[in-house]
Enzyme design. Structure first.
Site, PDB file in Angstrom:
ATOM      1  N   CYS A  34      -8.136  25.799 109.980  1.00 39.99           N
ATOM      2  CA  CYS A  34      -7.113  25.841 108.917  1.00 39.99           C
ATOM      3  C   CYS A  34      -7.634  26.394 107.607  1.00 39.99           C
ATOM      4  O   CYS A  34      -6.847  26.836 106.773  1.00 39.99           O
ATOM      5  CB  CYS A  34      -6.567  24.468 108.561  1.00 39.99           C
ATOM      6  N   HIS A  56      -0.304  20.604 114.831  1.00 40.38           N
ATOM      7  CA  HIS A  56      -0.284  22.015 115.249  1.00 40.38           C
ATOM      8  C   HIS A  56      -0.942  22.196 116.613  1.00 40.38           C
ATOM      9  O   HIS A  56      -1.787  21.386 117.020  1.00 40.38           O
ATOM     10  CB  HIS A  56      -1.097  22.860 114.253  1.00 40.38           C
TER      11      HIS A  56
HETATM   12  C1  CIR Z   1      -0.267  20.113 106.066  1.00 44.19           C
HETATM   13  O1  CIR Z   1       0.280  19.091 106.470  1.00 44.19           O
HETATM   14  O2  CIR Z   1       0.320  21.185 106.010  1.00 44.19           O
HETATM   15  C2  CIR Z   1      -1.703  20.013 105.594  1.00 44.19           C
HETATM   16  N1  CIR Z   1      -1.935  18.736 105.002  1.00 44.19           N
HETATM   17  C3  CIR Z   1      -2.660  20.222 106.736  1.00 44.19           C
HETATM   18  C4  CIR Z   1      -2.567  21.583 107.319  1.00 44.19           C
HETATM   19  C5  CIR Z   1      -3.571  21.816 108.377  1.00 44.19           C
HETATM   20  N2  CIR Z   1      -3.464  23.132 108.867  1.00 44.19           N
HETATM   21  C6  CIR Z   1      -3.797  23.508 110.076  1.00 44.19           C
HETATM   22  O3  CIR Z   1      -4.161  22.701 110.910  1.00 44.19           O
HETATM   23  N3  CIR Z   1      -3.632  24.783 110.384  1.00 44.19           N
END
Ligand code: CIR
Length: 258
Positions: free
Chosen positions: A247, A159
């Site tokens: 996140c 991201h």
């Molecule tokens: C994913 O791949 O969606 C989760 N394992 C990690 C999400 C992390 N989110 C973020 O950086 N906003």
């Protein structure tokens, strides 16, 4: 300031990971780090808005990806990973009534981790999770709030906010080499982070406190040098599922009292 959060799922070991060669995410160890994160949010002055646990959704602690809030508008996303789309309905149900709520129809996809506000601009990462329709929905939702939307190509990370995050309305932490600072500089001051500490360019500011990942002395000194209070939080196990600090929450303004 409200901080929407959700506990680590008991199925966290099945969380999505980009690099499958590393150790599996450990639910108990990640839950302990998550508790430290909640303590840090509270210590910084946030009020927690706790979502119900979602044990069936391994990635559900990463609430940021399900919701974008700016001004009085909340955009419920359609996460790029199909396995995460079931997380959104319980987020919608928990939203405070003072927000104007908008949903994102298929085929749009967007993860909140790709949206970064600096000044009057929402920068949006075009990543594997966020498509052109998702950007269009973001624009439709937030242009009425007086915000412009600008795209940033994201190739080296999951991201946009993995290695860039605002630490004030007009100040950005940015890992050197991750994105061209000139993209952002008309909206504020850029604080470059050494690439060796790129993970810690993801930070959360509440009041004068900045939650940062534990173990990054350069970022700690940078934050302290700005006259802010760095508050280190352990993230080793959260990071195994590609998570970082932003996140794990969505910050919501509380309504203005008259
Ligand atoms: C994913 O791949 O969606 C989760 N394992 C990690 C999400 C992390 N989110 C973020 O950086 N906003």
């Amino acid at each position: 300031m409200l901080a929407m959060v959700r506990p680590v799922s008991a199925a966290f070991e099945q969380a999505l990971v980009q690099d499958r060669s590393g150790p599996l995410p450990d639910p108990a160890a990640a839950a302990a780090e998550h508790r430290a994160y909640l303590d840090a949010l509270t210590k910084a002055g946030a009020t927690l808005l706790r979502l119900p646990p979602a044990p069936e959704a391994p990635d559900s602690c990463f609430v940021e990806d399900t919701l974008v809030v700016a001004g009085g508008t909340a955009l419920l996303t359609r996460p790029g990973a199909p396995s995460r789309r079931g997380e959104v309905s319980s987020v919608a149900a928990a939203l405070p009534p003072w927000l104007r709520v908008i949903s994102m129809p298929a085929p749009a996809t967007l993860d909140g981790g790709d949206v970064l506000r600096l000044g009057d601009v929402l920068f949006v990462g075009r990543s594997l999770r966020t498509n052109a329709e998702g950007v269009r929905c973001l624009r439709e939702a937030f242009e009425p709030e007086g915000l412009a939307v600008r795209e940033v190509e994201v190739r080296q990370a999951l991201h946009l906010k993995c290695h860039a995050s605002p630490i004030a309305p007009d100040q950005l932490l940015l890992a050197r080499g991750f994105a061209d600072p000139r993209l952002f500089q008309d909206q504020g001051e850029i604080h470059c982070v050494d690439p060796a500490e790129a993970y810690a360019a993801n930070a959360v500011r509440i009041g004068d406190t900045v939650l940062i990942a534990q173990g990054y002395p350069g970022v700690l000194d940078l934050i302290a040098g700005l006259g802010l209070q760095p508050l280190p939080v352990p993230t080793t196990h959260i990071a195994r599922a590609d998570g970082s600090l932003t996140c794990l929450s969505v910050l919501l303004p509380e309504p203005a009292t008259s």
